[in-house]
Scaffold this active site. Sequence first.
Site: not given
Ligand code: UD1
Ligand code: CA
Length: 466
Positions: A13, A18, A173, A381, A391
Site C-alpha cells: 500500500a 524515496r 529485519n 521472391n 493504407y
Molecule cells: C520495513 C521494516 C524494517 C525492515 C524493512 C525490510 C517496518 C516499520 N520496518 O522498513 O524493519 O528492515 O522493511 O525491507 O515495517 N506498506 C504498506 N502500508 C504502509 C506502509 C508500508 O502497505 O502504511 C508496505 C509498503 O508498500 C512496502 C512494505 O509495506 O511494500 C514495507 O514498507 P516500507 O515503508 O518500505 O518499510 P521499510 O522502511 O523498508
Molecule cells: Ca522497504
Amino acid sequence: MLMNRIGVILLAAGQGKRMRSSLPKVLHSLCGKPLFLHPLAVAQKLQPGKIVIVIGHGAESVQRSYVGTDVSWVIQEQQLGTGHAALCARTVFNDFSGDILILSGDVPLIMQSTLDAMIDMHRDQQAALTLMTAHLDDPKGYGRILRDDYGGISGIVEERDASERDKQIREVNAGVYVASADFLFAALERVKNHNQQGEYYLPDIVTIGLAQNQKIATFRVNDPREMMGINTREELAAMEKTLRERINGKWMEAGVTLKDPQTTYIDEGVTIGRDTLIGSNTHLRGRTTIGERCQIDGSAYLTDAELEDEVHLLFSVVITNSRIASGAIVGPFAHLRPGTALGRNVHIGNFVEAKQATIGDGTKANHLTYLGDCTIGRETNIGAGTITCNYDGFKKYRTTIGDRVQVGSDSTLIAPVSLGDDVYVATATTIRHDVPAGALVFNGREERVREGWTERKRDKMKGFKK
Ligand code: UD1
Ligand code: CA
C-alpha cells in the site's frame, strides 16, 4: 493437509516516497514485471489457503496490474505504517486459524525454498512469531535486530529511531514474518505509533510478544541478496542486476550460450531452448519463447516473439508479437511488427519491415521492403524495394500473393490486390488490379534514349552557378 495451509499477507500500500515517482513503488518494473508480482508468484508456489494483498497508494492501478482471481484485495485508506497495513487484512482472516506469512511488495527476490525452510522452523519450534533476519555489511535503512545477553531477540529498532550505537548492528529485519493468526492480530491491535515517523510499526509485535512470554524465533537467510528491499531507484537498478544474473545463470545452466551475460536482458517469462547462442546487447522480453539451436547475433530487441528451432537472427533486429518457424533467417536491420508469421526457411533481409504479414515457407524478401497486411505463399521472391501500399489514409487493405511468385524490384502493390500463383511481376510495376495465376504483369512504359543529351545540357547550362 488443508489444516496446515498457510495464509499470506502481501503489503503493497505504500507510496514509496524515496522513489520520487508518480507511479506506486510496487508497480515499478523489475525484469519486465511489476515489483510486487515477484513475491506474489513465490507466495503462490506455497499453495496458500488465502492470499491477501493490502493496497492503498494507487490502489486501482496496482489491482489492475494483476489479472488472476486467486487473491483478495484489501484497501488501506491511509498509509499509517506496516503494522496498520497488516491489521487491515484481518477481516479476510476471520475464519482462519493457521499461520500467516507476511511479505513485502518491495522485497522481490525471496525464494520459495527459503520460505519453506522458515515455515518449517516456525512449526518445529512452535513459535508464535518467526521473523527473517540477515547480516549485512551495509545495514543502512533496515530495522536492526536487538539481542539480549543470551543472544535472544529483544526487539527491533528502525533506522530512524536508532541510536548511533544501534546503527552499528549489522543484523537486520528482512521484513518477512510467519505468525500464528491469533497471535498476529491480537498483537497488531496493541501496536502504538510512538516513534519518529508516527507510524504503526509491524516489527513492534516482537516486543509485544516478548512481554506476553510468547515464543519468538528468528530465521537467518543465507544469501542476504534474497531479502534486499527496494526503496530507491538506485536499489532498483542494483536489484535488476542481481535478478538478471540469476536468470542468466539459470539459462546458461540449462544449456544456452550467452556471449556477454552483462548485456543480456531476459525477462522472467521467457523460455530458451538448448544450444541456442545469444550475442551481446540482446533483450528478450515478455513471453518470448526461443527454440533450440537458434542463433541471435546481437543487438536484438524481442518482445512476445516466438522462435522455433534453428532460427538465425542476424545483427540488429526488432521483433514484436511475431512467430518465426524453424530455419528462418532475419536481418540484419529488420523490423517484424505485431502479427507477423514467417514460415520455415523464410529469409527476411536488411531494411525489411513486416506487419500483420503471413509469409509462406521458403519465401524471401531480402532487401528494403515493406510488407504490411499481406499473405504471401511459398517459395516466392520479393524483389528489393517492393512496397505493399496498405493504407489510403482512411482504411487498411490486404495484399495476397501466391506461391512461386517473382516480384520484380521497385514494385508497388496497391491493396486490396491479389496475385495468383506463379505470377511474374516485371521490375518497377505498379499493380492496382488482381493478377491471375501464371501471368506476367508490367506497366507499358516505353524506354527512350537520347544520345549525347548530357553534353548538350551541360553546354547550355554553362555560366549558371547553383
Ligand atoms: C520495513 C521494516 C524494517 C525492515 C524493512 C525490510 C517496518 C516499520 N520496518 O522498513 O524493519 O528492515 O522493511 O525491507 O515495517 N506498506 C504498506 N502500508 C504502509 C506502509 C508500508 O502497505 O502504511 C508496505 C509498503 O508498500 C512496502 C512494505 O509495506 O511494500 C514495507 O514498507 P516500507 O515503508 O518500505 O518499510 P521499510 O522502511 O523498508
Ligand atoms: Ca522497504
